[in-house]
Design a protein around this motif. Structure first.
Motif, PDB file in Angstrom:
ATOM      1  N   PHE A  70       0.825  -1.208   0.000  1.00 21.73           N
ATOM      2  CA  PHE A  70       0.000   0.000   0.000  1.00 21.73           C
ATOM      3  C   PHE A  70       0.860   1.259   0.000  1.00 21.73           C
ATOM      4  O   PHE A  70       0.503   2.255  -0.629  1.00 21.73           O
ATOM      5  CB  PHE A  70      -0.943   0.003   1.197  1.00 21.73           C
ATOM      6  N   LEU A  71       1.988   1.220   0.692  1.00 21.86           N
ATOM      7  CA  LEU A  71       2.882   2.388   0.689  1.00 21.86           C
ATOM      8  C   LEU A  71       3.429   2.653  -0.712  1.00 21.86           C
ATOM      9  O   LEU A  71       3.479   3.809  -1.145  1.00 21.86           O
ATOM     10  CB  LEU A  71       4.026   2.197   1.682  1.00 21.86           C
ATOM     11  N   VAL A 112      -3.828  -9.841 -13.073  1.00 20.27           N
ATOM     12  CA  VAL A 112      -2.435  -9.455 -12.858  1.00 20.27           C
ATOM     13  C   VAL A 112      -2.105  -9.495 -11.373  1.00 20.27           C
ATOM     14  O   VAL A 112      -1.045  -9.983 -10.971  1.00 20.27           O
ATOM     15  CB  VAL A 112      -2.136  -8.059 -13.453  1.00 20.27           C
ATOM     16  N   CYS A 113      -3.008  -9.012 -10.538  1.00 25.04           N
ATOM     17  CA  CYS A 113      -2.750  -9.019  -9.096  1.00 25.04           C
ATOM     18  C   CYS A 113      -2.680 -10.444  -8.546  1.00 25.04           C
ATOM     19  O   CYS A 113      -1.805 -10.753  -7.731  1.00 25.04           O
ATOM     20  CB  CYS A 113      -3.824  -8.227  -8.360  1.00 25.04           C
ATOM     21  N   LEU A 114      -3.592 -11.291  -8.982  1.00 23.44           N
ATOM     22  CA  LEU A 114      -3.635 -12.658  -8.454  1.00 23.44           C
ATOM     23  C   LEU A 114      -2.524 -13.539  -9.000  1.00 23.44           C
ATOM     24  O   LEU A 114      -2.021 -14.415  -8.295  1.00 23.44           O
ATOM     25  CB  LEU A 114      -5.002 -13.288  -8.724  1.00 23.44           C
ATOM     26  N   LEU A 115      -2.125 -13.319 -10.246  1.00 27.44           N
ATOM     27  CA  LEU A 115      -1.076 -14.141 -10.853  1.00 27.44           C
ATOM     28  C   LEU A 115       0.303 -13.500 -10.751  1.00 27.44           C
ATOM     29  O   LEU A 115       1.312 -14.178 -10.956  1.00 27.44           O
ATOM     30  CB  LEU A 115      -1.407 -14.411 -12.324  1.00 27.44           C
ATOM     31  N   GLY A 116       0.357 -12.230 -10.435  1.00 27.37           N
ATOM     32  CA  GLY A 116       1.616 -11.496 -10.373  1.00 27.37           C
ATOM     33  C   GLY A 116       2.685 -12.113  -9.495  1.00 27.37           C
ATOM     34  O   GLY A 116       3.852 -12.149  -9.887  1.00 27.37           O
ATOM     35  N   PRO A 117       2.351 -12.624  -8.308  1.00 25.72           N
ATOM     36  CA  PRO A 117       3.391 -13.212  -7.448  1.00 25.72           C
ATOM     37  C   PRO A 117       4.134 -14.386  -8.073  1.00 25.72           C
ATOM     38  O   PRO A 117       5.212 -14.749  -7.611  1.00 25.72           O
ATOM     39  CB  PRO A 117       2.621 -13.649  -6.199  1.00 25.72           C
ATOM     40  N   ALA A 126       2.104  -3.766  -8.240  1.00 23.98           N
ATOM     41  CA  ALA A 126       1.084  -2.782  -7.880  1.00 23.98           C
ATOM     42  C   ALA A 126       1.398  -1.374  -8.382  1.00 23.98           C
ATOM     43  O   ALA A 126       0.552  -0.747  -9.029  1.00 23.98           O
ATOM     44  CB  ALA A 126       0.856  -2.786  -6.372  1.00 23.98           C
ATOM     45  N   PRO A 127       2.595  -0.821  -8.113  1.00 23.46           N
ATOM     46  CA  PRO A 127       2.857   0.523  -8.628  1.00 23.46           C
ATOM     47  C   PRO A 127       2.932   0.573 -10.153  1.00 23.46           C
ATOM     48  O   PRO A 127       2.588   1.578 -10.759  1.00 23.46           O
ATOM     49  CB  PRO A 127       4.182   0.921  -7.984  1.00 23.46           C
ATOM     50  N   ALA A 128       3.353  -0.533 -10.765  1.00 22.47           N
ATOM     51  CA  ALA A 128       3.384  -0.567 -12.232  1.00 22.47           C
ATOM     52  C   ALA A 128       1.966  -0.478 -12.795  1.00 22.47           C
ATOM     53  O   ALA A 128       1.728   0.219 -13.780  1.00 22.47           O
ATOM     54  CB  ALA A 128       4.076  -1.828 -12.721  1.00 22.47           C
ATOM     55  N   LEU A 129       1.021  -1.174 -12.162  1.00 20.87           N
ATOM     56  CA  LEU A 129      -0.371  -1.086 -12.596  1.00 20.87           C
ATOM     57  C   LEU A 129      -0.892   0.339 -12.479  1.00 20.87           C
ATOM     58  O   LEU A 129      -1.559   0.846 -13.381  1.00 20.87           O
ATOM     59  CB  LEU A 129      -1.247  -2.041 -11.777  1.00 20.87           C
ATOM     60  N   VAL A 130      -0.580   0.994 -11.364  1.00 17.07           N
ATOM     61  CA  VAL A 130      -1.016   2.379 -11.161  1.00 17.07           C
ATOM     62  C   VAL A 130      -0.366   3.284 -12.201  1.00 17.07           C
ATOM     63  O   VAL A 130      -1.019   4.150 -12.786  1.00 17.07           O
ATOM     64  CB  VAL A 130      -0.692   2.854  -9.721  1.00 17.07           C
ATOM     65  N   ALA A 131       0.919   3.080 -12.450  1.00 22.77           N
ATOM     66  CA  ALA A 131       1.630   3.895 -13.437  1.00 22.77           C
ATOM     67  C   ALA A 131       1.047   3.708 -14.833  1.00 22.77           C
ATOM     68  O   ALA A 131       1.070   4.638 -15.642  1.00 22.77           O
ATOM     69  CB  ALA A 131       3.116   3.542 -13.435  1.00 22.77           C
ATOM     70  N   VAL A 139      -6.662  -1.735  -7.810  1.00 27.40           N
ATOM     71  CA  VAL A 139      -5.343  -2.269  -7.473  1.00 27.40           C
ATOM     72  C   VAL A 139      -5.271  -2.560  -5.977  1.00 27.40           C
ATOM     73  O   VAL A 139      -4.815  -3.629  -5.565  1.00 27.40           O
ATOM     74  CB  VAL A 139      -4.216  -1.308  -7.913  1.00 27.40           C
ATOM     75  N   TYR A 140      -5.751  -1.630  -5.140  1.00 31.20           N
ATOM     76  CA  TYR A 140      -5.765  -1.867  -3.688  1.00 31.20           C
ATOM     77  C   TYR A 140      -6.584  -3.108  -3.354  1.00 31.20           C
ATOM     78  O   TYR A 140      -6.133  -3.972  -2.597  1.00 31.20           O
ATOM     79  CB  TYR A 140      -6.363  -0.671  -2.942  1.00 31.20           C
ATOM     80  N   LEU A 141      -7.785  -3.215  -3.912  1.00 33.86           N
ATOM     81  CA  LEU A 141      -8.672  -4.332  -3.604  1.00 33.86           C
ATOM     82  C   LEU A 141      -8.068  -5.673  -4.022  1.00 33.86           C
ATOM     83  O   LEU A 141      -7.976  -6.603  -3.210  1.00 33.86           O
ATOM     84  CB  LEU A 141     -10.030  -4.142  -4.295  1.00 33.86           C
ATOM     85  N   PHE A 142      -7.639  -5.769  -5.271  1.00 35.79           N
ATOM     86  CA  PHE A 142      -7.173  -7.063  -5.762  1.00 35.79           C
ATOM     87  C   PHE A 142      -5.781  -7.416  -5.258  1.00 35.79           C
ATOM     88  O   PHE A 142      -5.459  -8.600  -5.130  1.00 35.79           O
ATOM     89  CB  PHE A 142      -7.293  -7.138  -7.284  1.00 35.79           C
ATOM     90  N   GLN A 143      -4.956  -6.439  -4.931  1.00 33.80           N
ATOM     91  CA  GLN A 143      -3.679  -6.750  -4.288  1.00 33.80           C
ATOM     92  C   GLN A 143      -3.929  -7.312  -2.895  1.00 33.80           C
ATOM     93  O   GLN A 143      -3.269  -8.250  -2.474  1.00 33.80           O
ATOM     94  CB  GLN A 143      -2.773  -5.518  -4.215  1.00 33.80           C
TER      95      GLN A 143
END
Length: 166
Positions: A70-71, A112-117, A126-131, A139-143
């Motif tokens: 989140f940070l 992307v959030c669920l498979l990203g790890p 997460a920041p790449a998605l926001v960017a 992004v907050y919810l699915f991360q």
């Protein structure tokens, strides 16, 4: 990424958690969850393997991972807002951003959030998605969902390993 560095940190965390008092183990696992590439999944697994109760191991690693992710989302959001203010939407993407954008177009933010790890740390995804312009609330919810799910899965896996071999 130098995997020896991650291995060294993981080993140090395992030794520290194993030798800590029970009330301190949660703090060690919170720290583990905040470290990219260790995150909630390896933090949970590590905790269970060294004898921390599974519920505490998963909760501490998940909270550490959520806080650090989140940070970086908040930081990336602020940077993106400042960088795109009064600017056209033309942008140059790094090769990593191009790869994430390809998967974003294919699977959406949830995928992307669920498979990203499986590919890269949540603190990078997460920041790449926001960017790339993904909706921050998504992004907050699915991360959060991803971090919790991976933490529980690996905590359960750690518990199975402990019961199998002990």
């Amino acid at each position: 990424m130098n995997l020896d560095f991650v291995t060294d940190i993981f080993t140090w965390l395992a030794q520290t958690a194993a030798s800590a008092d029970p009330w301190q183990q949660g703090g060690v696992l919170l720290l583990a969850g905040a470290i990219p590439f260790i995150e909630s999944y390896l933090g949970s697994f590590l905790g269970v393997i060294v004898g921390v109760p599974p519920a505490l191991a998963v909760a501490a690693a998940v909270v550490g991972n959520i806080i650090s992710t989140f940070l970086v989302i908040a930081t990336a959001s602020g940077i993106r807002d400042a960088a795109t203010k009064n600017r056209a939407s033309k942008r140059e993407l790094t090769p990593r951003q191009q790869k994430i954008e390809k998967y974003l177009n294919r699977f959406g933010v949830p995928g992307v959030c669920l498979l990203g790890p499986l590919v890269v740390a949540s603190q990078i995804t997460a920041p790449a998605l926001v960017a790339l312009g993904a909706k921050r609330s998504s992004v907050y919810l699915f991360q959060t969902i991803s971090i919790i799910a991976w933490g529980i899965l690996f905590g359960f896996f750690g518990d199975v390993v402990v019961n199998w071999f002990m």
